[in-house]
Motif scaffolding. Structure first.
Motif, PDB file in Angstrom:
ATOM      1  N   LEU A 106       0.830  -1.205   0.000  1.00 50.11           N
ATOM      2  CA  LEU A 106       0.000   0.000   0.000  1.00 50.11           C
ATOM      3  C   LEU A 106       0.865   1.256   0.000  1.00 50.11           C
ATOM      4  CD1 LEU A 106      -2.548  -1.078   2.764  1.00 50.11           C
ATOM      5  CD2 LEU A 106      -2.964  -1.066   0.288  1.00 50.11           C
ATOM      6  N   VAL A 107       0.507   2.207  -0.866  1.00 54.42           N
ATOM      7  CA  VAL A 107       1.061   3.567  -0.840  1.00 54.42           C
ATOM      8  C   VAL A 107      -0.003   4.445  -0.190  1.00 54.42           C
ATOM      9  CG1 VAL A 107       1.865   5.525  -2.209  1.00 54.42           C
ATOM     10  CG2 VAL A 107       2.441   3.182  -2.915  1.00 54.42           C
ATOM     11  N   VAL A 108       0.330   5.068   0.941  1.00 53.33           N
ATOM     12  CA  VAL A 108      -0.667   5.762   1.757  1.00 53.33           C
ATOM     13  C   VAL A 108      -0.380   7.263   1.784  1.00 53.33           C
ATOM     14  CG1 VAL A 108      -1.844   5.801   3.990  1.00 53.33           C
ATOM     15  CG2 VAL A 108      -0.820   3.673   3.162  1.00 53.33           C
ATOM     16  N   ALA A 109      -1.442   8.079   1.779  1.00 50.29           N
ATOM     17  CA  ALA A 109      -1.346   9.533   1.625  1.00 50.29           C
ATOM     18  C   ALA A 109      -0.415  10.208   2.621  1.00 50.29           C
ATOM     19  CB  ALA A 109      -2.733  10.160   1.721  1.00 50.29           C
ATOM     20  N   ASP A 110      -0.525   9.869   3.895  1.00 48.82           N
ATOM     21  CA  ASP A 110       0.372  10.465   4.892  1.00 48.82           C
ATOM     22  C   ASP A 110       0.479   9.545   6.100  1.00 48.82           C
ATOM     23  OD1 ASP A 110      -1.547  11.097   6.983  1.00 48.82           O
ATOM     24  OD2 ASP A 110      -2.185  12.789   5.785  1.00 48.82           O
ATOM     25  N   ASP A 111       1.391   9.882   6.993  1.00 52.61           N
ATOM     26  CA  ASP A 111       1.731   8.994   8.103  1.00 52.61           C
ATOM     27  C   ASP A 111       0.568   8.732   9.050  1.00 52.61           C
ATOM     28  OD1 ASP A 111       4.289   8.851   7.120  1.00 52.61           O
ATOM     29  OD2 ASP A 111       5.102  10.382   8.458  1.00 52.61           O
ATOM     30  N   LEU A 112      -0.226   9.759   9.338  1.00 61.83           N
ATOM     31  CA  LEU A 112      -1.328   9.558  10.274  1.00 61.83           C
ATOM     32  C   LEU A 112      -2.354   8.588   9.699  1.00 61.83           C
ATOM     33  CD1 LEU A 112      -2.053  10.508  13.106  1.00 61.83           C
ATOM     34  CD2 LEU A 112      -3.527  12.233  12.081  1.00 61.83           C
ATOM     35  N   MET A 113      -2.625   8.710   8.405  1.00 63.01           N
ATOM     36  CA  MET A 113      -3.528   7.763   7.752  1.00 63.01           C
ATOM     37  C   MET A 113      -2.909   6.369   7.769  1.00 63.01           C
ATOM     38  SD  MET A 113      -5.316   7.996   3.996  1.00 63.01           S
ATOM     39  CE  MET A 113      -6.567   9.200   4.452  1.00 63.01           C
ATOM     40  N   ALA A 114      -1.590   6.298   7.582  1.00 62.19           N
ATOM     41  CA  ALA A 114      -0.898   5.003   7.599  1.00 62.19           C
ATOM     42  C   ALA A 114      -0.998   4.332   8.965  1.00 62.19           C
ATOM     43  CB  ALA A 114       0.564   5.182   7.205  1.00 62.19           C
ATOM     44  N   LEU A 115      -1.034   5.111  10.041  1.00 64.18           N
ATOM     45  CA  LEU A 115      -1.202   4.529  11.379  1.00 64.18           C
ATOM     46  C   LEU A 115      -2.574   3.866  11.495  1.00 64.18           C
ATOM     47  CD1 LEU A 115       0.364   7.277  13.698  1.00 64.18           C
ATOM     48  CD2 LEU A 115       1.409   5.176  12.858  1.00 64.18           C
ATOM     49  N   GLY A 116      -3.595   4.480  10.901  1.00 63.84           N
ATOM     50  CA  GLY A 116      -4.908   3.853  10.863  1.00 63.84           C
ATOM     51  C   GLY A 116      -4.874   2.560  10.056  1.00 63.84           C
ATOM     52  N   VAL A 117      -4.098   2.566   8.966  1.00 61.99           N
ATOM     53  CA  VAL A 117      -3.931   1.366   8.146  1.00 61.99           C
ATOM     54  C   VAL A 117      -3.290   0.248   8.966  1.00 61.99           C
ATOM     55  CG1 VAL A 117      -2.612   0.411   6.201  1.00 61.99           C
ATOM     56  CG2 VAL A 117      -3.843   2.576   5.928  1.00 61.99           C
ATOM     57  N   LEU A 118      -2.210   0.575   9.673  1.00 62.37           N
ATOM     58  CA  LEU A 118      -1.510  -0.430  10.477  1.00 62.37           C
ATOM     59  C   LEU A 118      -2.414  -0.997  11.571  1.00 62.37           C
ATOM     60  CD1 LEU A 118       2.028   1.204  10.926  1.00 62.37           C
ATOM     61  CD2 LEU A 118       1.367  -0.614   9.345  1.00 62.37           C
ATOM     62  N   ARG A 119      -3.221  -0.122  12.185  1.00 59.32           N
ATOM     63  CA  ARG A 119      -4.110  -0.576  13.257  1.00 59.32           C
ATOM     64  C   ARG A 119      -5.138  -1.564  12.716  1.00 59.32           C
ATOM     65  NH1 ARG A 119      -7.188   3.863  16.763  1.00 59.32           N
ATOM     66  NH2 ARG A 119      -5.062   4.126  17.539  1.00 59.32           N
ATOM     67  N   MET A 120      -5.747  -1.249  11.578  1.00 60.84           N
ATOM     68  CA  MET A 120      -6.766  -2.136  11.014  1.00 60.84           C
ATOM     69  C   MET A 120      -6.158  -3.443  10.524  1.00 60.84           C
ATOM     70  SD  MET A 120      -9.850  -2.807  10.534  1.00 60.84           S
ATOM     71  CE  MET A 120     -10.539  -1.227  11.090  1.00 60.84           C
ATOM     72  N   LEU A 121      -4.974  -3.386   9.917  1.00 63.85           N
ATOM     73  CA  LEU A 121      -4.305  -4.613   9.491  1.00 63.85           C
ATOM     74  C   LEU A 121      -4.015  -5.507  10.690  1.00 63.85           C
ATOM     75  CD1 LEU A 121      -1.821  -3.178   6.832  1.00 63.85           C
ATOM     76  CD2 LEU A 121      -3.788  -4.663   6.374  1.00 63.85           C
ATOM     77  N   ASP A 122      -3.627  -4.894  11.797  1.00 62.85           N
ATOM     78  CA  ASP A 122      -3.355  -5.661  13.014  1.00 62.85           C
ATOM     79  C   ASP A 122      -4.636  -6.334  13.517  1.00 62.85           C
ATOM     80  OD1 ASP A 122      -1.547  -6.398  15.284  1.00 62.85           O
ATOM     81  OD2 ASP A 122      -2.981  -5.180  16.432  1.00 62.85           O
ATOM     82  N   GLU A 123      -5.761  -5.606  13.480  1.00 61.87           N
ATOM     83  CA  GLU A 123      -7.035  -6.180  13.910  1.00 61.87           C
ATOM     84  C   GLU A 123      -7.449  -7.341  13.009  1.00 61.87           C
ATOM     85  OE1 GLU A 123     -10.167  -3.353  14.420  1.00 61.87           O
ATOM     86  OE2 GLU A 123      -8.968  -2.031  15.708  1.00 61.87           O
ATOM     87  N   MET A 124      -7.076  -7.249  11.726  1.00 64.13           N
ATOM     88  CA  MET A 124      -7.406  -8.317  10.778  1.00 64.13           C
ATOM     89  C   MET A 124      -6.383  -9.459  10.828  1.00 64.13           C
ATOM     90  SD  MET A 124      -8.505  -6.193   7.357  1.00 64.13           S
ATOM     91  CE  MET A 124     -10.095  -5.381   7.215  1.00 64.13           C
ATOM     92  N   GLU A 125      -5.383  -9.303  11.691  1.00 63.59           N
ATOM     93  CA  GLU A 125      -4.305 -10.292  11.837  1.00 63.59           C
ATOM     94  C   GLU A 125      -3.548 -10.485  10.526  1.00 63.59           C
ATOM     95  OE1 GLU A 125      -5.963 -13.836  13.572  1.00 63.59           O
ATOM     96  OE2 GLU A 125      -6.216 -12.877  15.538  1.00 63.59           O
ATOM     97  N   ILE A 126      -3.365  -9.365   9.834  1.00 68.25           N
ATOM     98  CA  ILE A 126      -2.522  -9.342   8.633  1.00 68.25           C
ATOM     99  C   ILE A 126      -1.189  -8.732   9.038  1.00 68.25           C
ATOM    100  CG2 ILE A 126      -2.237  -8.401   6.306  1.00 68.25           C
ATOM    101  CD1 ILE A 126      -5.337  -8.316   6.137  1.00 68.25           C
ATOM    102  N   SER A 127      -0.154  -9.512   8.961  1.00 67.08           N
ATOM    103  CA  SER A 127       1.152  -9.111   9.492  1.00 67.08           C
ATOM    104  C   SER A 127       1.872  -8.140   8.555  1.00 67.08           C
ATOM    105  CB  SER A 127       2.023 -10.355   9.699  1.00 67.08           C
ATOM    106  OG  SER A 127       3.291  -9.984  10.188  1.00 67.08           O
ATOM    107  N   VAL A 128       2.428  -7.078   9.152  1.00 62.47           N
ATOM    108  CA  VAL A 128       3.255  -6.094   8.425  1.00 62.47           C
ATOM    109  C   VAL A 128       4.689  -6.214   8.938  1.00 62.47           C
ATOM    110  CG1 VAL A 128       3.632  -3.639   7.982  1.00 62.47           C
ATOM    111  CG2 VAL A 128       1.287  -4.507   8.181  1.00 62.47           C
ATOM    112  N   PRO A 129       5.671  -6.459   8.068  1.00 65.01           N
ATOM    113  CA  PRO A 129       5.602  -6.432   6.596  1.00 65.01           C
ATOM    114  C   PRO A 129       5.490  -7.816   5.944  1.00 65.01           C
ATOM    115  CG  PRO A 129       7.879  -6.372   7.274  1.00 65.01           C
ATOM    116  CD  PRO A 129       7.054  -6.462   8.549  1.00 65.01           C
TER     117      PRO A 129
END
Length: 348
Positions: free
Chosen positions: A249-272
């Motif tokens: 994912l290419v994300v608009a800015d860091d704060l939005m990316a933090l929301g992305v990371l939080r939701m991925l974590d809830e979905m148990e999708i590991s980053v990276p």
């Protein structure tokens, strides 16, 4: 009895006109004389009456600072406090004050700008955002009022506007190429409001990189959200519900990316391991996230500092030519991106 310029001049052993020039920070006065006058002012407790001076000079020594509609939303994003920090640093050095807009809608902001201009409440205006067909920019051009834009003006206005910006198209192209080199082809793009020029530049850079690599740009992989952190979470839900979801994912800015990371974590999708994420701005939170965020440092403080310097020079010399200043960016590799492992290797 109030201390006057004549009192300061007598103590510093200079003419009253010299004291006035020191207060105005004139380049015609030597640093030694300036220091002597300032010491006399401090000893006597003298404070210049800037209101009286503004009536004489027809200047307020104040800059208007215009933030996007809804200050509450703007200040949730660390970009704006940091760019204002750069603005205040330069303004302080040049003895300028700031007048911050408080409008909550586009119409309120436009009306506030009109009042600033018509009442000569400020000497110039800094716009901290760039929108398509922006009424504020069009009004300032019509009034021939000094202003500088942080961001790139939309094409129709570009010829007449001084601005300070990053090469956002190139930055987005770079991060997308990086993900492609890591083996990702299904790359999603989470942008901000499409009315903002920076969003359009990021999208263009992303698509140019895909085209150069011979990878199809899929419309279902491109989403836009006005909200910052909440938008990132909603974007993940939308993209991960696709039959073939993206792996990066290419994300608009860091704060939005933090929301992305939080939701991925809830979905148990590991980053990276299962999803790579890259963003823009390099605010402090990006280094403190878990895992630390790969991002682009756009030197936010420098954007504010340079824009203020450009505006003050424009105020002092209205005949200055239009300036286009590009602040360099820097790609910061951290821990949210990794090489894509083909599915057959994972299964084996």
């Amino acid at each position: 009895m109030a201390v006057t310029i004549k009192d300061v001049a007598k103590l510093a052993n200079v003419a009253p006109s010299t004291v006035s020039r020191v207060i105005a920070n004139s380049s015609r006065i030597s640093e030694r004389t300036k220091e002597r006058v300032r010491e006399a002012m401090e000893e006597l407790g003298y404070h210049p009456n800037f209101n009286a001076r503004s009536l004489v000079n027809q200047q307020t020594n104040t800059l208007g600072v215009i933030i996007p509609s809804s200050a509450k939303i703007a200040f949730q994003n660390p970009f704006f406090p940091e760019v204002i920090r750069g603005i205040t640093s330069k303004a302080y050095l040049e003895k300028f004050g700031l007048y911050l807009s408080t409008g909550q809608t586009e119409n309120e902001i436009l009306e506030e700008v009109r009042q600033m201009v018509q009442s000569r409440r400020v000497d110039g205006i800094l716009l901290l955002y760039s929108k398509v067909d922006d009424k504020v920019i069009n009004y300032l051009i019509e009034e021939d009022f000094p202003f500088v834009l942080i961001g790139r003006p939309y094409e129709a206005e570009a010829m007449n506007v001084s601005y300070v910006n990053n090469d956002n198209l190139k930055a987005a192209k770079t991060v997308t190429e990086y993900l492609l080199l890591l083996g990702h082809e299904n790359i999603g793009f989470i942008g901000g409001n499409l009315d903002y020029v920076v969003t359009r530049d990021h999208k263009e850079g992303y698509q140019q990189a895909l085209k150069k690599a011979g990878v199809e740009s899929k419309e279902e992989y491109i989403v836009y959200y006005d909200e910052i952190q909440e938008g990132g979470q909603e974007a993940v839900i939308e993209l991960m519900s696709l039959k073939t979801p993206p792996t990066a994912l290419v994300v608009a800015d860091d704060l939005m990316a933090l929301g992305v990371l939080r939701m991925l974590d809830e979905m148990e999708i590991s980053v990276p391991e299962e999803m790579s994420v890259v963003s823009f701005n390099n605010v402090m939170l990006s280094e403190l996230s878990s895992p630390p965020l790969t991002t682009v440092d756009i030197h936010i403080y420098e954007l504010g500092f340079q824009a203020t310097d450009c505006l003050i020079k424009k105020i002092h010399d209205p005949k200055q030519p239009t300036k286009k200043i590009i602040v360099p960016h820097k790609f910061i590799k951290r821990q949210t991106c990794r090489k894509r492992i083909p599915e057959k290797e994972i299964s084996s």
